[in-house]
Scaffold this active site. Structure first.
Site, short mmCIF file in Angstrom:
data_model
loop_
_atom_site.label_atom_id
_atom_site.label_comp_id
_atom_site.label_asym_id
_atom_site.label_seq_id
_atom_site.Cartn_x
_atom_site.Cartn_y
_atom_site.Cartn_z
N THR A 1 0.82 -1.21 0.00
CA THR A 1 0.00 0.00 0.00
C THR A 1 0.86 1.26 0.00
O THR A 1 0.56 2.24 -0.68
CB THR A 1 -0.92 0.02 1.24
OG1 THR A 1 -1.65 -1.20 1.28
CG2 THR A 1 -1.88 1.18 1.20
N TYR B 1 -13.22 -3.24 0.39
CA TYR B 1 -14.44 -2.66 -0.18
C TYR B 1 -15.60 -3.65 -0.26
O TYR B 1 -16.72 -3.32 0.11
CB TYR B 1 -14.18 -2.05 -1.58
CG TYR B 1 -15.34 -1.20 -2.05
CD1 TYR B 1 -15.51 0.10 -1.56
CD2 TYR B 1 -16.27 -1.68 -2.96
CE1 TYR B 1 -16.58 0.87 -1.96
CE2 TYR B 1 -17.35 -0.90 -3.37
CZ TYR B 1 -17.49 0.38 -2.86
OH TYR B 1 -18.57 1.14 -3.25
N TYR C 1 -2.38 -10.22 5.11
CA TYR C 1 -2.29 -8.82 5.54
C TYR C 1 -3.66 -8.37 6.02
O TYR C 1 -4.60 -8.28 5.23
CB TYR C 1 -1.78 -7.96 4.38
CG TYR C 1 -1.59 -6.49 4.67
CD1 TYR C 1 -1.54 -5.99 5.97
CD2 TYR C 1 -1.41 -5.59 3.62
CE1 TYR C 1 -1.34 -4.64 6.21
CE2 TYR C 1 -1.21 -4.24 3.85
CZ TYR C 1 -1.19 -3.76 5.14
OH TYR C 1 -1.00 -2.43 5.37
N ARG D 1 -8.12 0.10 6.25
CA ARG D 1 -8.16 0.28 4.80
C ARG D 1 -9.16 -0.64 4.10
O ARG D 1 -9.67 -0.31 3.04
CB ARG D 1 -6.76 0.06 4.20
CG ARG D 1 -5.76 1.15 4.54
CD ARG D 1 -4.46 0.96 3.78
NE ARG D 1 -3.50 1.99 4.08
CZ ARG D 1 -3.40 3.16 3.44
NH1 ARG D 1 -4.24 3.44 2.47
NH2 ARG D 1 -2.47 4.04 3.78
N LYS E 1 0.78 -10.12 8.45
CA LYS E 1 1.07 -8.74 8.82
C LYS E 1 -0.20 -8.22 9.49
O LYS E 1 -1.22 -8.00 8.83
CB LYS E 1 1.43 -7.90 7.60
CG LYS E 1 1.70 -6.43 7.93
CD LYS E 1 1.95 -5.61 6.67
CE LYS E 1 2.14 -4.14 7.02
NZ LYS E 1 2.30 -3.30 5.81
N ILE F 1 6.63 -5.21 9.46
CA ILE F 1 6.76 -4.61 8.12
C ILE F 1 6.40 -3.16 8.32
O ILE F 1 5.25 -2.81 8.60
CB ILE F 1 5.86 -5.30 7.09
CG1 ILE F 1 6.33 -6.74 6.87
CG2 ILE F 1 5.89 -4.52 5.77
CD1 ILE F 1 5.44 -7.56 5.95
#
Length: 293
Positions: free
Chosen positions: A46, A109, A135, A140, A164, A206
Site C-alpha cells: 500500500t 471494499y 495482511y 483500509r 502482517k 513490516i
C-alpha cells in the site's frame, strides 16, 4: 521462514516532480535500507501507492528493486486485491522467482464475511508457488480478519506462513500469538505497537517509519527479539513522535516528506493523495535534523 524475522520495510514508489517513477531515487532508497540494517524489503505494498501505478510502472518498480538489491536481502511482493480470480491469475502468470514470499491483503471494499475471507485466501494458497503473508488492515479494507480465520488458514495451508497484523489492537495480536501454529509468524503492521508485539512473541514488523530511520528502528526490533527491553523502549520513545507525524496526514505522504528532508527523493505523491502541510513538513524536518541517524 527465518527470512521474515526482524524488520521489513514497505517501500515507497518515489516519483519525479512531473510524476514519473524515479528509478534513481528508488535505487538510493533500497541501498539506504540495506546499508542500515533492514532484514527484508516489501515491494508494491500500500505504501508504494500501487493502486495508482500502471502495469508497466509496477514492472519497472519490481525490476528496479531487484537490480538494486542484487540478491542482498529477501524480497516480498505485494499481490492482493478484492477480485479473487484476478489475484489467482497474477500468481499463475507472474515470474515470482526473485521473491521469498508474497504479501496479500484481505479483500477490501467488498466487505466479505469471515467465510468469504477464508475462501479468498484458500484460492490464493492453492495458486501461489511461493509462501504467503496474510495482511489484515481493517482501517483500509473495512473488514477485520479475525484470529479464528487466520488460525484456520495457518493450520490448513502450509504455504500460509505469516500475517502482517495491522488492526492496531494489541489484544487481537496476543490472541494470534497465543493460538498460532509453531511455524507461523505474527508480524506487526503498526509501527507504534511493534515493540509490544515483539515482546509478546511476534516475529518483527513490516514498517513505514523503519524506512525513514532504518538503523534505529531495526536496532529496536532486534533488541526486542533479544529481550533487551529497556534499551528497546529507549529507541521506541525516541521515534514515537515521528511515527505519529508520518501518519498524521496520510501514508505515504508523511514518509515521503522524511525522504525529501533526507535528500533521498522528492516528496511527490499521486492524487488523490496530496503533500503534507507546510507545518507538518517543518516539524518533520526538525525531527530529521535532530535525530542521530
Amino acid at each position: 521462514m527465518r527470512a521474515l524475522i526482524g524488520t521489513g520495510v514497505a517501500l515507497v514508489t518515489p516519483f519525479q516532480k512531473e510524476g514519473a517513477v524515479d528509478t534513481e531515487a528508488l535505487t538510493r532508497i533500497v541501498n539506504f535500507q540495506i546499508e542500515n540494517g533492514i532484514e527484508y524489503l516489501v515491494v508494491l505494498g500500500t505504501t508504494a501507492e500501487s493502486a495508482t501505478l500502471t502495469a508497466e510502472e509496477k514492472e519497472l518498480v519490481i525490476q528496479t528493486v531487484i537490480q538494486a538489491n542484487q540478491g542482498r536481502l529477501p524480497l516480498v511482493l505485494g499481490v492482493g486485491g478484492n477480485h479473487t480470480a484476478q489475484v489467482v491469475h497474477e500468481l499463475k502468470t507472474r515470474d515470482l522467482s526473485a521473491f521469498t514470499a508474497i504479501l496479500s491483503v484481505s479483500p477490501y471494499y467488498n466487505k466479505p464475511t469471515q467465510e468469504g475471507i477464508y475462501q479468498h485466501f484458500k484460492a490464493i494458497a492453492e495458486a501461489s508457488p511461493i509462501p504467503i503473508i496474510l495482511y489484515n488492515v481493517p482501517g483500509r479494507t473495512s473488514s477485520n480478519m479475525l484470529p479464528a480465520t487466520v488460525i484456520r488458514l495457518a493450520q490448513e495451508f502450509s504455504n500460509i506462513v505469516a500475517i502482517k497484523e495491522a488492526a492496531g489492537d494489541i489484544v487481537q495480536a496476543m490472541q494470534l500469538l497465543q493460538h498460532k501454529p509453531a511455524h507461523f509468524h505474527v508480524i506487526s503492521g503498526d509501527d507504534m505497537i511493534t515493540l509490544p508485539m515483539v515482546l509478546a512473541g511476534g516475529s518483527g514488523v513490516i514498517s513505514v517509519i523503519g524506512e525513514g530511520f532504518p538503523k534505529a528502528f531495526s536496532d529496536m526490533v532486534r533488541l526486542g527479539l533479544n529481550r533487551k527491553v529497556d534499551e528497546a523502549y529507549a529507541i521506541h520513545y525516541q521515534l514515537a513522535d515521528a511515527i505519529n507525524m508520518i501518519f498524521e496526514q496520510g501514508n505515504p505522504a508523511g514518509i515521503k516528506e522524511v525522504f525529501m528532508h533526507l535528500g533521498l527523493s522528492e516528496n511527490t505523491v499521486r492524487l488523490p493523495l496530496v503533500n503534507v502541510s507546510s507545518d507538518l513538513s517543518q516539524r518533520l524536518k526538525q525531527f530529521v535534523d535532530a535525530f542521530p541517524l
